[in-house]
Design a protein around this motif. Structure first.
Motif, short mmCIF file in Angstrom:
data_model
loop_
_atom_site.label_atom_id
_atom_site.label_comp_id
_atom_site.label_asym_id
_atom_site.label_seq_id
_atom_site.Cartn_x
_atom_site.Cartn_y
_atom_site.Cartn_z
N LEU A 122 0.82 -1.21 0.00
CA LEU A 122 0.00 0.00 0.00
C LEU A 122 0.86 1.26 0.00
N VAL A 123 2.00 1.21 0.67
CA VAL A 123 2.92 2.36 0.65
C VAL A 123 3.46 2.57 -0.76
N PHE A 124 3.89 1.47 -1.39
CA PHE A 124 4.45 1.58 -2.74
C PHE A 124 3.40 1.92 -3.79
N SER A 125 2.14 1.70 -3.46
CA SER A 125 1.09 2.05 -4.42
C SER A 125 0.47 3.42 -4.15
N GLY A 126 1.10 4.19 -3.27
CA GLY A 126 0.69 5.58 -3.14
C GLY A 126 0.25 6.07 -1.79
N THR A 127 0.15 5.20 -0.77
CA THR A 127 -0.24 5.68 0.55
C THR A 127 0.93 6.45 1.14
N GLY A 128 0.72 7.71 1.44
CA GLY A 128 1.80 8.54 1.94
C GLY A 128 1.43 9.21 3.25
N GLY A 129 2.19 10.21 3.61
CA GLY A 129 1.93 10.97 4.82
C GLY A 129 2.10 10.13 6.08
N LEU A 130 1.36 10.50 7.11
CA LEU A 130 1.42 9.79 8.39
C LEU A 130 1.03 8.33 8.23
N LEU A 131 -0.02 8.08 7.47
CA LEU A 131 -0.48 6.70 7.28
C LEU A 131 0.59 5.86 6.58
N GLY A 132 1.23 6.41 5.58
CA GLY A 132 2.29 5.70 4.88
C GLY A 132 3.45 5.38 5.82
N ALA A 133 3.82 6.34 6.66
CA ALA A 133 4.90 6.12 7.62
C ALA A 133 4.52 5.02 8.62
N LEU A 134 3.29 5.04 9.08
CA LEU A 134 2.82 4.00 10.00
C LEU A 134 2.80 2.63 9.32
N PHE A 135 2.46 2.60 8.04
CA PHE A 135 2.47 1.34 7.31
C PHE A 135 3.88 0.78 7.18
N VAL A 136 4.87 1.65 6.98
CA VAL A 136 6.26 1.20 6.90
C VAL A 136 6.69 0.64 8.26
N VAL A 137 6.34 1.32 9.33
CA VAL A 137 6.65 0.82 10.68
C VAL A 137 5.99 -0.54 10.89
N ASN A 138 4.77 -0.69 10.43
CA ASN A 138 4.07 -1.97 10.55
C ASN A 138 4.81 -3.06 9.79
N ALA A 139 5.28 -2.76 8.59
CA ALA A 139 5.98 -3.75 7.78
C ALA A 139 7.29 -4.18 8.45
N VAL A 140 8.03 -3.21 8.98
CA VAL A 140 9.29 -3.53 9.66
C VAL A 140 9.02 -4.34 10.93
N GLY A 141 8.04 -3.92 11.71
CA GLY A 141 7.68 -4.65 12.92
C GLY A 141 7.24 -6.07 12.62
N SER A 142 6.48 -6.23 11.56
CA SER A 142 6.03 -7.56 11.16
C SER A 142 7.20 -8.47 10.81
N LEU A 143 8.16 -7.93 10.09
CA LEU A 143 9.34 -8.71 9.71
C LEU A 143 10.14 -9.12 10.94
N VAL A 144 10.39 -8.18 11.83
CA VAL A 144 11.15 -8.46 13.05
C VAL A 144 10.46 -9.52 13.90
N LEU A 145 9.17 -9.37 14.10
CA LEU A 145 8.42 -10.33 14.91
C LEU A 145 8.32 -11.69 14.25
N ALA A 146 8.19 -11.73 12.93
CA ALA A 146 8.13 -13.01 12.22
C ALA A 146 9.43 -13.78 12.39
N VAL A 147 10.55 -13.10 12.24
CA VAL A 147 11.85 -13.75 12.41
C VAL A 147 12.01 -14.22 13.85
N ALA A 148 11.68 -13.36 14.79
CA ALA A 148 11.81 -13.71 16.21
C ALA A 148 10.92 -14.90 16.57
N LEU A 149 9.73 -14.95 16.01
CA LEU A 149 8.79 -16.02 16.32
C LEU A 149 9.35 -17.39 15.93
N VAL A 150 10.09 -17.43 14.84
CA VAL A 150 10.66 -18.69 14.36
C VAL A 150 12.00 -19.00 15.02
#
Length: 135
Positions: free
Chosen positions: A36-64
């Motif tokens: 959604l960020v790469f398809s045009g979501t910007g501003g505060l929402l876009g920044a929060l989406f990037v944080v969500n993506a990074v957090g998801s990656l970190v937690l997925a790796v940690a979970l395994v």
């Protein structure tokens, strides 16, 4: 190989399967937000989406990867997924979130609802299995 060894190994596998499935749901959630960020979501929402993506990656790796304190990692993953789901539900409601409203007509909103709801269920089971095993 003794039957005790096989039985002990078999008992550990279901938890690892749940951990991997939970990690896949976390990665899917993060990928949706990054898309959604790469398809045009910007501003505060876009920044929060990037944080969500990074957090998801970190937690997925940690979970395994994590072997000790798994209950904490899976519970944190569950709360992260649940928080993301609740944010979407609030954005879909008349109340709105951060002054932003969403709709099921928006790109990937229905997919996000399904992925995040299923992810919450999987991570809840994972957390409970880890709690019962004491890891």
């Amino acid at each position: 190989m003794s039957s005790e060894r096989r039985a002990g190994g078999f008992r550990k596998r279901p938890l690892m399967v749940w951990r991997v499935i939970g990690a896949l749901f976390l990665l899917a959630m993060g990928e949706i937000h990054l898309f959604l960020v790469f398809s045009g979501t910007g501003g505060l929402l876009g920044a929060l989406f990037v944080v969500n993506a990074v957090g998801s990656l970190v937690l997925a790796v940690a979970l395994v990867v994590v072997r000790q304190r798994l209950v904490r990692v899976s519970a944190l993953s569950l709360l992260f997924m649940l928080g993301t789901l609740l944010a979407l539900v609030i954005a879909l409601s008349p109340v709105s979130l951060f002054g932003l409203r969403s709709s099921l007509d928006y790109q990937l909103a229905p997919t996000s609802l399904v992925v995040e709801t299923a992810g919450v269920i999987v991570l809840a089971v994972t957390t409970e299995l880890a709690r019962r095993k004491g890891v």
